[in-house]
Design a protein around this motif. Structure first.
Motif, PDB file in Angstrom:
ATOM      1  N   ILE A   1      -6.276   4.120  11.143  1.00 35.84           N
ATOM      2  CA  ILE A   1      -7.011   2.854  11.131  1.00 35.84           C
ATOM      3  C   ILE A   1      -8.470   3.116  11.537  1.00 35.84           C
ATOM      4  CG2 ILE A   1      -5.009   1.362  11.609  1.00 35.84           C
ATOM      5  CD1 ILE A   1      -5.961   1.308  14.577  1.00 35.84           C
ATOM      6  N   LEU A   2      -9.267   2.065  11.512  1.00 34.80           N
ATOM      7  CA  LEU A   2     -10.656   2.047  11.991  1.00 34.80           C
ATOM      8  C   LEU A   2     -11.557   3.057  11.264  1.00 34.80           C
ATOM      9  CD1 LEU A   2     -10.092   1.658  15.858  1.00 34.80           C
ATOM     10  CD2 LEU A   2     -10.324  -0.128  14.106  1.00 34.80           C
ATOM     11  N   ASP A  23      -7.580  -2.204  10.107  1.00 35.48           N
ATOM     12  CA  ASP A  23      -7.421  -2.375  11.549  1.00 35.48           C
ATOM     13  C   ASP A  23      -6.053  -2.964  11.865  1.00 35.48           C
ATOM     14  OD1 ASP A  23      -7.663  -5.086  10.851  1.00 35.48           O
ATOM     15  OD2 ASP A  23      -9.811  -5.104  11.311  1.00 35.48           O
ATOM     16  N   ASP A  29      -2.047   0.517  18.516  1.00 32.73           N
ATOM     17  CA  ASP A  29      -2.562   1.862  18.262  1.00 32.73           C
ATOM     18  C   ASP A  29      -1.826   2.871  19.143  1.00 32.73           C
ATOM     19  OD1 ASP A  29      -4.031   2.350  20.785  1.00 32.73           O
ATOM     20  OD2 ASP A  29      -5.516   0.920  20.052  1.00 32.73           O
ATOM     21  N   LYS A  57      -6.663   6.172  19.182  1.00 31.33           N
ATOM     22  CA  LYS A  57      -7.026   4.792  18.845  1.00 31.33           C
ATOM     23  C   LYS A  57      -7.261   4.620  17.344  1.00 31.33           C
ATOM     24  CE  LYS A  57      -8.877   3.344  23.315  1.00 31.33           C
ATOM     25  NZ  LYS A  57     -10.081   2.967  24.100  1.00 31.33           N
ATOM     26  N   HIS A  58      -7.251   5.720  16.608  1.00 33.03           N
ATOM     27  CA  HIS A  58      -7.438   5.662  15.159  1.00 33.03           C
ATOM     28  C   HIS A  58      -6.136   5.904  14.401  1.00 33.03           C
ATOM     29  CE1 HIS A  58     -11.614   5.806  16.407  1.00 33.03           C
ATOM     30  NE2 HIS A  58     -11.927   5.396  15.195  1.00 33.03           N
TER      31      HIS A  58
END
Length: 334
Positions: free
Chosen positions: A229-230, A258, A278, A312-313
């Motif tokens: 994500i991101l 996201d 995440d 976090k990705h």
């Protein structure tokens, strides 16, 4: 034209396919590293890795969190039903979940009333290697069902309980679905679909077609995805460029970039529930502190800022088409 009709793939597309297929080797290598060091328990993955490598501590810890999320969800799903249920692994690569579950059943001496049927789907090239390895290794073959048969020139395995099927996920309705049904897939049975870094490599029209078929055809379904994500922040752009340098394209990322968009992807199709988290938050909040203390003793890790950025990705998304699976606490967020 049906958006799920068989596309025309040229030589360049076939080259891209081989690059994507190589990610199965990368994932297996990371899993073998984490298993060998003691982060996870997977005695089978080593058989699928020709050249073992010791991954960096942050990769081993990330692999541990990913493995924890998938395996704990799988176990809760199997335990949630008193009827026969099914697991479908999309882009299964060298996944060993079937074998790990077979060991759990034997070790716990479970007298299960229900039977869990496994269907694994990937390219024929990947499956040929997997099937050959399974038959060659004496620590793998005994766990296969007694009625197992080799099919399609060694690229498929068929049995009542375990099926390894070769197909292109881009042709889901026309190619994958007939193979599933021929192998005994029951559209009425509780079914967990698992997709780890697979849908993200498909154009969204193809991955959406998979979800549309599940929505229409499997009224008691759940799905667990693990994807990047991101893409639009600094780290995300660097991640994309690094993958592109290996000729890897995250074709579905911009459509669902996201946590909220991945969750709404299912809610907009009428699924009863969907949640996304995440990997960093999952690691911090959903794994028992005793487990985190245990793996902290394996090797020293001082790359906490990089670990935070990386994890976090990546994200889990869990969604259900039915109220019964939605209320079964299969994917637990503390």
């Amino acid at each position: 034209m049906n958006s799920d009709a068989t596309p025309s793939f040229g030589a360049a597309a076939k080259d891209d396919d081989h690059v994507v297929q190589d990610t199965s080797n990368d994932a297996a290598t990371s899993r073998e590293s984490a298993s060998r060091l003691g982060y996870i328990h997977d005695p089978f993955i080593k058989h699928f890795v020709r050249h073992p490598q010791r991954r960096a501590p942050l990769i081993n810890r990330g692999t541990f969190a990913r493995f924890h999320g998938v395996q704990s969800t799988l176990q809760r799903f199997i335990a949630s039903s008193l009827t026969n249920n099914q697991v479908v692994v999309l882009g299964s690569g060298f996944d060993t979940s079937y074998f790990l579950q077979a060991v759990r059943v034997k070790e716990q001496q479970q007298q299960q009333q229900q039977v869990t049927r496994y269907f694994e789907i990937d390219f024929a090239e990947i499956n040929a290697k997997k099937a050959a390895t399974i038959y060659k290794k004496q620590t793998l073959r005994p766990w296969l069902p007694k009625d197992i048969k080799v099919a399609s020139g060694g690229t498929e395995l068929h049995s009542e309980q375990y099926n390894l099927l070769s197909a292109d996920l881009r042709c889901f309705r026309d190619s994958v679905v007939p193979k599933l049904l021929d192998a005994g897939f029951d559209c009425t049975a509780p079914t967990l679909f698992i997709s780890e870094c697979v849908l993200i490599y498909l154009d969204s029209k193809h991955s959406d077609a998979i979800l549309d078929w599940i929505t229409e055809s499997v009224p008691d379904a759940a799905i667990l995805t693990y994807e990047q994500i991101l893409p639009n922040d600094r780290f995300g752009r660097m991640m994309i460029e690094n993958l592109r340098s290996r000729q890897l394209e995250l074709r579905g990322l911009m459509a669902y970039p996201d946590l909220e968009s991945t969750r709404l992807r299912f809610i907009s199709r009428g699924w009863k529930s969907a949640t996304a988290i995440d990997l960093f938050d999952y690691h911090q909040n959903c794994i028992n502190q005793d487990e985190l203390a245990r793996i902290a003793k394996i090797e020293f890790m001082d790359e906490w800022e990089e670990f935070s950025l990386l994890t976090k990705h990546y994200a889990f998304t869990f969604a259900c088409t039915s109220e019964s699976l939605s209320s079964a606490a299969i994917f637990v967020l503390k």
